[in-house]
Scaffold this active site. Structure first.
Site, mmCIF file in Angstrom:
data_model
loop_
_atom_site.group_PDB
_atom_site.id
_atom_site.type_symbol
_atom_site.label_atom_id
_atom_site.label_comp_id
_atom_site.label_asym_id
_atom_site.label_seq_id
_atom_site.Cartn_x
_atom_site.Cartn_y
_atom_site.Cartn_z
ATOM 1 N N ASN A 278 -16.027 8.892 -3.198
ATOM 2 C CA ASN A 278 -15.828 10.408 -2.666
ATOM 3 C C ASN A 278 -15.121 11.230 -3.249
ATOM 4 O OD1 ASN A 278 -16.708 12.282 -0.697
ATOM 5 N ND2 ASN A 278 -16.595 10.617 1.031
ATOM 6 N N HIS B 116 7.718 4.674 -12.305
ATOM 7 C CA HIS B 116 9.041 4.656 -13.204
ATOM 8 C C HIS B 116 10.127 3.841 -12.656
ATOM 9 C CE1 HIS B 116 7.290 8.073 -15.301
ATOM 10 N NE2 HIS B 116 6.891 8.244 -14.108
ATOM 11 N N ALA C 47 -7.786 4.614 7.253
ATOM 12 C CA ALA C 47 -7.356 5.770 6.880
ATOM 13 C C ALA C 47 -5.559 6.133 6.746
ATOM 14 C CB ALA C 47 -8.122 7.176 7.663
ATOM 15 N N ILE D 235 1.170 -1.420 -0.521
ATOM 16 C CA ILE D 235 2.224 -1.546 -1.382
ATOM 17 C C ILE D 235 1.995 -3.119 -1.551
ATOM 18 C CG2 ILE D 235 3.614 0.428 -0.997
ATOM 19 C CD1 ILE D 235 5.524 -1.600 0.520
#
Length: 189
Positions: free
Chosen positions: A84, A114, A158, A163
């Site tokens: 989308n 990083h 949503a 992680i």
């Protein structure tokens, strides 16, 4: 430079960092053209996306612009994939999207980062692969961070920030995303 687990480490002011910058410039040129197109330009969108990733996408691939990436050449997509509008794929670490995946609006899939050490933060870019397995639905406003695999048939709710790996056939949500009980998955779908 890559190691055995697919992690890429790119140091500043090296030939690898110059190549990474060249890929970013190339991707920005292609996506600038792609982002001027509309939903009705599906064939041209597929052609430009194929050019971006360096491989022909299936005719079942649908992308609604705008779309952003930091390279494009490390993205691999299967058949019947839907992306989308307003999605960002930072693909330095590699991004594999399997068949029948749906990706909602405003999704960020980020394979690069990083070091936490401030003295190294600007000197090194790290990339780890992300894998989105078959028949996954990533709903609106999700962020998926480097090194994650989203298991087959799963749903990412949503606004979630993913992680950790998502097991197959599960519903995850929240920040950080966590697995919801199986009964919630049945009610949600």
């Amino acid at each position: 430079m890559s190691n055995e687990r697919g992690t890429k480490i790119i140091h500043r002011r090296t030939p690898e960092s110059a190549a990474m910058l060249a890929k970013v410039k190339r991707a920005m040129a292609i996506t600038a053209t792609l982002n001027r197109l509309t939903f009705n330009d599906a064939d041209e969108i597929r052609a430009l996306f194929s050019q971006l990733i360096g491989k022909q996408v299936d005719e079942s691939f649908v992308l609604i612009p705008p779309f952003y990436t930091a390279g494009g050449d490390e993205i691999r997509v299967g058949r019947n994939v839907f992306v989308n509008q307003n999605c960002t794929f930072y693909d330095l670490g590699g991004l594999d999207i399997a068949d029948d995946v749906m990706i909602g609006p405003n999704v960020n899939i980020i394979t690069a980062g990083h070091p936490l050490d401030p003295s190294q933060r600007r000197a090194v870019t790290i990339g780890k692969p992300i894998v989105i397995e078959r028949n996954v639905w990533i709903t609106a406003g999700v962020t998926i961070l480097m090194g994650v695999t989203v298991g087959e048939n799963s749903v990412v709710a949503a606004g979630s920030v993913v992680i950790h790996d998502v097991p197959p056939n599960t519903l995850v949500g929240g920040n950080p995303a966590r697995v919801y009980p199986q009964r919630w998955f049945s009610d949600f779908c």
